[in-house]
Each structure stands twice: as structure tokens, then as C-alpha cells.
Motif scaffolding. Structure first.
Motif, PDB file in Angstrom:
ATOM      1  N   ARG A  81       0.839  -1.202   0.000  1.00 59.43           N
ATOM      2  CA  ARG A  81       0.000   0.000   0.000  1.00 59.43           C
ATOM      3  C   ARG A  81       0.877   1.256   0.000  1.00 59.43           C
ATOM      4  O   ARG A  81       0.569   2.233  -0.705  1.00 59.43           O
ATOM      5  N   PHE A  82       1.951   1.234   0.776  1.00 50.92           N
ATOM      6  CA  PHE A  82       2.895   2.359   0.771  1.00 50.92           C
ATOM      7  C   PHE A  82       3.470   2.570  -0.625  1.00 50.92           C
ATOM      8  O   PHE A  82       3.573   3.706  -1.107  1.00 50.92           O
ATOM      9  N   GLN A  83       3.854   1.477  -1.301  1.00 46.95           N
ATOM     10  CA  GLN A  83       4.409   1.594  -2.649  1.00 46.95           C
ATOM     11  C   GLN A  83       3.391   2.191  -3.622  1.00 46.95           C
ATOM     12  O   GLN A  83       3.751   2.967  -4.505  1.00 46.95           O
ATOM     13  N   SER A  84       2.125   1.832  -3.429  1.00 44.56           N
ATOM     14  CA  SER A  84       1.066   2.411  -4.254  1.00 44.56           C
ATOM     15  C   SER A  84       0.997   3.922  -4.047  1.00 44.56           C
ATOM     16  O   SER A  84       0.890   4.694  -5.011  1.00 44.56           O
ATOM     17  N   SER A  85       1.088   4.350  -2.796  1.00 50.70           N
ATOM     18  CA  SER A  85       1.056   5.790  -2.500  1.00 50.70           C
ATOM     19  C   SER A  85       2.306   6.487  -3.033  1.00 50.70           C
ATOM     20  O   SER A  85       2.242   7.630  -3.502  1.00 50.70           O
ATOM     21  N   LEU A  86       3.450   5.805  -2.979  1.00 51.27           N
ATOM     22  CA  LEU A  86       4.703   6.372  -3.479  1.00 51.27           C
ATOM     23  C   LEU A  86       4.616   6.590  -4.990  1.00 51.27           C
ATOM     24  O   LEU A  86       5.070   7.620  -5.506  1.00 51.27           O
ATOM     25  N   ASN A  87       4.020   5.646  -5.700  1.00 51.32           N
ATOM     26  CA  ASN A  87       3.838   5.802  -7.151  1.00 51.32           C
ATOM     27  C   ASN A  87       2.931   6.987  -7.459  1.00 51.32           C
ATOM     28  O   ASN A  87       3.166   7.735  -8.417  1.00 51.32           O
ATOM     29  N   GLU A  88       1.887   7.147  -6.652  1.00 55.61           N
ATOM     30  CA  GLU A  88       0.984   8.293  -6.838  1.00 55.61           C
ATOM     31  C   GLU A  88       1.726   9.605  -6.581  1.00 55.61           C
ATOM     32  O   GLU A  88       1.565  10.585  -7.317  1.00 55.61           O
ATOM     33  N   LEU A  89       2.543   9.605  -5.547  1.00 51.18           N
ATOM     34  CA  LEU A  89       3.278  10.818  -5.168  1.00 51.18           C
ATOM     35  C   LEU A  89       4.307  11.192  -6.235  1.00 51.18           C
ATOM     36  O   LEU A  89       4.547  12.379  -6.498  1.00 51.18           O
ATOM     37  N   ASN A  90       4.901  10.167  -6.866  1.00 52.02           N
ATOM     38  CA  ASN A  90       5.916  10.409  -7.887  1.00 52.02           C
ATOM     39  C   ASN A  90       5.326  10.643  -9.273  1.00 52.02           C
ATOM     40  O   ASN A  90       6.057  10.897 -10.223  1.00 52.02           O
ATOM     41  N   GLY A  91       4.009  10.507  -9.389  1.00 46.09           N
ATOM     42  CA  GLY A  91       3.359  10.639 -10.687  1.00 46.09           C
ATOM     43  C   GLY A  91       3.440  12.041 -11.260  1.00 46.09           C
ATOM     44  O   GLY A  91       3.731  13.018 -10.552  1.00 46.09           O
ATOM     45  N   GLU A  92       3.197  12.131 -12.544  1.00 47.54           N
ATOM     46  CA  GLU A  92       3.245  13.428 -13.225  1.00 47.54           C
ATOM     47  C   GLU A  92       2.148  14.364 -12.731  1.00 47.54           C
ATOM     48  O   GLU A  92       2.323  15.579 -12.675  1.00 47.54           O
ATOM     49  N   ILE A  93       0.992  13.799 -12.388  1.00 50.17           N
ATOM     50  CA  ILE A  93      -0.099  14.613 -11.853  1.00 50.17           C
ATOM     51  C   ILE A  93       0.133  14.832 -10.365  1.00 50.17           C
ATOM     52  O   ILE A  93       0.226  13.882  -9.590  1.00 50.17           O
ATOM     53  N   LYS A  94       0.272  16.072  -9.953  1.00 47.89           N
ATOM     54  CA  LYS A  94       0.557  16.395  -8.556  1.00 47.89           C
ATOM     55  C   LYS A  94      -0.745  16.420  -7.754  1.00 47.89           C
ATOM     56  O   LYS A  94      -1.332  17.472  -7.488  1.00 47.89           O
ATOM     57  N   SER A  95      -1.211  15.237  -7.376  1.00 49.02           N
ATOM     58  CA  SER A  95      -2.459  15.118  -6.640  1.00 49.02           C
ATOM     59  C   SER A  95      -2.306  15.634  -5.214  1.00 49.02           C
ATOM     60  O   SER A  95      -1.201  15.638  -4.647  1.00 49.02           O
ATOM     61  N   LYS A  96      -3.407  16.042  -4.616  1.00 48.41           N
ATOM     62  CA  LYS A  96      -3.398  16.437  -3.214  1.00 48.41           C
ATOM     63  C   LYS A  96      -3.130  15.213  -2.350  1.00 48.41           C
ATOM     64  O   LYS A  96      -3.478  14.088  -2.711  1.00 48.41           O
ATOM     65  N   LEU A  97      -2.521  15.447  -1.179  1.00 49.91           N
ATOM     66  CA  LEU A  97      -2.219  14.336  -0.278  1.00 49.91           C
ATOM     67  C   LEU A  97      -3.485  13.615   0.165  1.00 49.91           C
ATOM     68  O   LEU A  97      -3.480  12.398   0.347  1.00 49.91           O
ATOM     69  N   THR A  98      -4.576  14.364   0.343  1.00 52.51           N
ATOM     70  CA  THR A  98      -5.838  13.728   0.735  1.00 52.51           C
ATOM     71  C   THR A  98      -6.324  12.777  -0.352  1.00 52.51           C
ATOM     72  O   THR A  98      -6.845  11.695  -0.050  1.00 52.51           O
ATOM     73  N   ASP A  99      -6.136  13.167  -1.618  1.00 50.33           N
ATOM     74  CA  ASP A  99      -6.545  12.310  -2.733  1.00 50.33           C
ATOM     75  C   ASP A  99      -5.655  11.067  -2.812  1.00 50.33           C
ATOM     76  O   ASP A  99      -6.140   9.959  -3.073  1.00 50.33           O
ATOM     77  N   ILE A 100      -4.355  11.251  -2.584  1.00 48.03           N
ATOM     78  CA  ILE A 100      -3.424  10.115  -2.617  1.00 48.03           C
ATOM     79  C   ILE A 100      -3.769   9.129  -1.504  1.00 48.03           C
ATOM     80  O   ILE A 100      -3.775   7.908  -1.709  1.00 48.03           O
ATOM     81  N   ALA A 101      -4.069   9.663  -0.328  1.00 50.26           N
ATOM     82  CA  ALA A 101      -4.449   8.806   0.808  1.00 50.26           C
ATOM     83  C   ALA A 101      -5.687   8.000   0.471  1.00 50.26           C
ATOM     84  O   ALA A 101      -5.752   6.793   0.739  1.00 50.26           O
ATOM     85  N   TYR A 102      -6.673   8.648  -0.131  1.00 55.19           N
ATOM     86  CA  TYR A 102      -7.931   7.982  -0.472  1.00 55.19           C
ATOM     87  C   TYR A 102      -7.711   6.907  -1.538  1.00 55.19           C
ATOM     88  O   TYR A 102      -8.161   5.765  -1.387  1.00 55.19           O
ATOM     89  N   VAL A 103      -7.027   7.257  -2.616  1.00 53.85           N
ATOM     90  CA  VAL A 103      -6.789   6.323  -3.721  1.00 53.85           C
ATOM     91  C   VAL A 103      -5.974   5.117  -3.253  1.00 53.85           C
ATOM     92  O   VAL A 103      -6.183   3.987  -3.711  1.00 53.85           O
ATOM     93  N   SER A 104      -5.042   5.342  -2.319  1.00 52.41           N
ATOM     94  CA  SER A 104      -4.167   4.268  -1.840  1.00 52.41           C
ATOM     95  C   SER A 104      -4.809   3.400  -0.767  1.00 52.41           C
ATOM     96  O   SER A 104      -4.219   2.398  -0.354  1.00 52.41           O
TER      97      SER A 104
END
Length: 257
Positions: free
Chosen positions: A207-230
Motif C-alpha cells: 500500500r505504501f508503494q502504491s502511494s509512493l507511485n501516486e506521489l511520484n506521478g506526473e499529476i501532482k495530486s493532493k495528499l488527501t486524494d493520494i491517501a484515499y486512492v491508496s
């Protein structure tokens, strides 16, 4: 520094999750950070200068071929070029079954593979002579496939791992154990001996790796969105777990990317 990830054949994927190649033709010093990903691995590198692995306050100068286990703590590998560094992520249990090294003993650690074990594979030496990362990659994968030729995964635990990966770590271990026909305690024990982590730890890492991929993605999502998606319960839970694996809060980590 150049970084590339080759495509793998279905045969190779029976033992190897992925391969990463890092190479540099300059004298510049490089620090490669690695974080928990749920997979142990095997490394082959070549450099005229020492290669040092740092885990917490401990450090270790490594030999050209070494195996590493599950990582909970952040790891930093320091190299000075020119160098090539090939890392093959292995499926859990391949290390113990193929190399005879208990997976539990490898957690947050790394062991040297004696030269006598790999020197007969000609591409190891040839890759150093020609300074070829492609030959180095071929040598490492050939070595792994030969060592793992008799490896047969535990079918129940393999299903368990695949489901955790498919769900990106968002699994209820109790429900999973019932689905597999095991008590939760039995699954915990067998999984830890097979993977080097408990199912809960492994799920947290995926799950952490999933969030790390989101954080490193080209789209700079909000942390709340990354938390939810992950799949985290809330942003504070995401921040706590992210910091436990990286020693940094997500927004600080993003600033350094």
C-alpha cells in the motif's frame, strides 16, 4: 546517471519481479535511495571505487554480487562512477529456496554471494571487461534462472501474495486466511517464513508503494486524494505510515523529487 528497466519474458517472471539498471560514465558520486517494496533481490555491480550500503546508522562495503532481504528501514547505496549497478527484485522465497539463505535472517540486511558461486558464468567477467550493463544484466538473470531452476512456489502462499498485490495492500488478513482455508495464526507463521514479513507488514508495504507511485506521478495530486486512492483511512494515517518507511513526511519527500 542513466536508469532503465528492461521488459522480462514470462519464463523470467516466474522468479524475477523486475530488473533495474543504473549506470554512470562520470566520476560523480551518486546516492541511490531505496524504500520497502516487499521483494528481496540480487545485485551485481562494477565500480573501481567502493560501493557502500547504509541502513540506519550502520554501513557495509559490498562485494560485486550480493543479495538483500526485505527492507523496513530506508536504504541508501553510495557509489562513485564510472559504474553499472544491476538490481533484480525476486519473488519472496526464491532467495531461500535457490540460494539457501533463510529469508527471515535477511530482513534489513544483505549477504555477499561468494565469487566461487558466480564466477563460472562468463558474462559476469566479460561485462566488467567491456563495461557493459547489458551483459551484466544478462549475467545476473542467467545466474538467477540457473539457481532457481528447481524452485516451485507454495501454491497457497503464492495466491495470497498475488491477491495482496492485486488489491494494492488493501486486504483484510482475517478474510484472506479464511478464503485460503487457514487459521490466521497459521497464515501469519507460514507467510513470515516464506516472505520474511507478516501478511500485515507485506500489505502495508504494498500500500505504501502504491502511494509512493501516486506521489511520484506526473499529476501532482493532493495528499488527501493520494491517501484515499491508496486505501488509507485518512490523511494522518497515510502520513504516519509514509514517514515510517521513508523517515520523511510526504510533502517534504515531494519537495525533493
Amino acid at each position: 546517471m542513466k536508469v532503465w528497466k528492461p521488459d522480462l519474458s514470462l519464463e523470467v517472471k516466474s522468479l524475477i519481479q523486475s530488473v533495474f539498471v543504473f549506470e554512470s560514465d562520470t566520476n560523480e558520486k551518486q546516492n541511490l535511495p531505496f524504500y520497502a517494496d516487499g521483494f528481496p533481490g540480487l545485485v551485481f555491480f562494477h565500480s573501481e571505487n567502493p560501493v557502500t550500503v547504509y541502513v540506519g546508522s550502520e554501513s557495509k562495503v559490498m562485494d560485486p554480487v550480493f543479495v538483500y532481504g526485505q527492507t523496513i528501514e530506508p536504504i541508501r547505496i553510495q557509489m562513485e562512477g564510472p559504474f553499472f549497478f544491476v538490481m533484480a527484485q525476486l519473488f519472496p522465497a526464491v532467495v531461500e529456496e535457490s540460494l539457501g539463505i533463510p529469508v527471515v535472517e535477511l530482513t534489513n540486511s544483505c549477504f555477499t554471494i561468494p565469487q566461487s558461486d558466480w564466477i563460472e558464468e562468463p558474462n559476469f567477467e566479460l561485462s566488467r571487461e567491456k563495461f557493459s550493463s547489458s551483459l551484466a544484466m544478462d549475467a545476473l538473470m542467467t545466474f538467477i534462472m540457473k539457481k532457481g531452476s528447481k524452485f516451485r512456489p507454495d501454491p497457497i502462499l503464492h495466491i495470497c501474495i498475488e491477491e495482496i498485490l492485486e488489491e494494492k495492500g488493501n486486504c483484510e488478513i482475517g478474510k484472506l486466511s479464511k478464503k485460503l482455508g487457514l487459521s490466521e495464526r497459521t497464515l501469519q507463521r507460514r507467510f513470515r517464513n516464506y516472505v520474511g514479513l507478516t501478511p500485515k507488514q507485506f500489505s502495508s508495504i504494498i500500500r505504501f508503494q502504491s502511494s509512493l507511485n501516486e506521489l511520484n506521478g506526473e499529476i501532482k495530486s493532493k495528499l488527501t486524494d493520494i491517501a484515499y486512492v491508496s486505501g488509507y483511512a485518512d490523511q494522518s494515517h497515510f502520513i504516519r505510515q509514509f514517514k515510517s518507511f521513508t523517515k520523511q513526511k510526504p510533502f517534504r519527500f515531494r519537495e525533493k523529487i
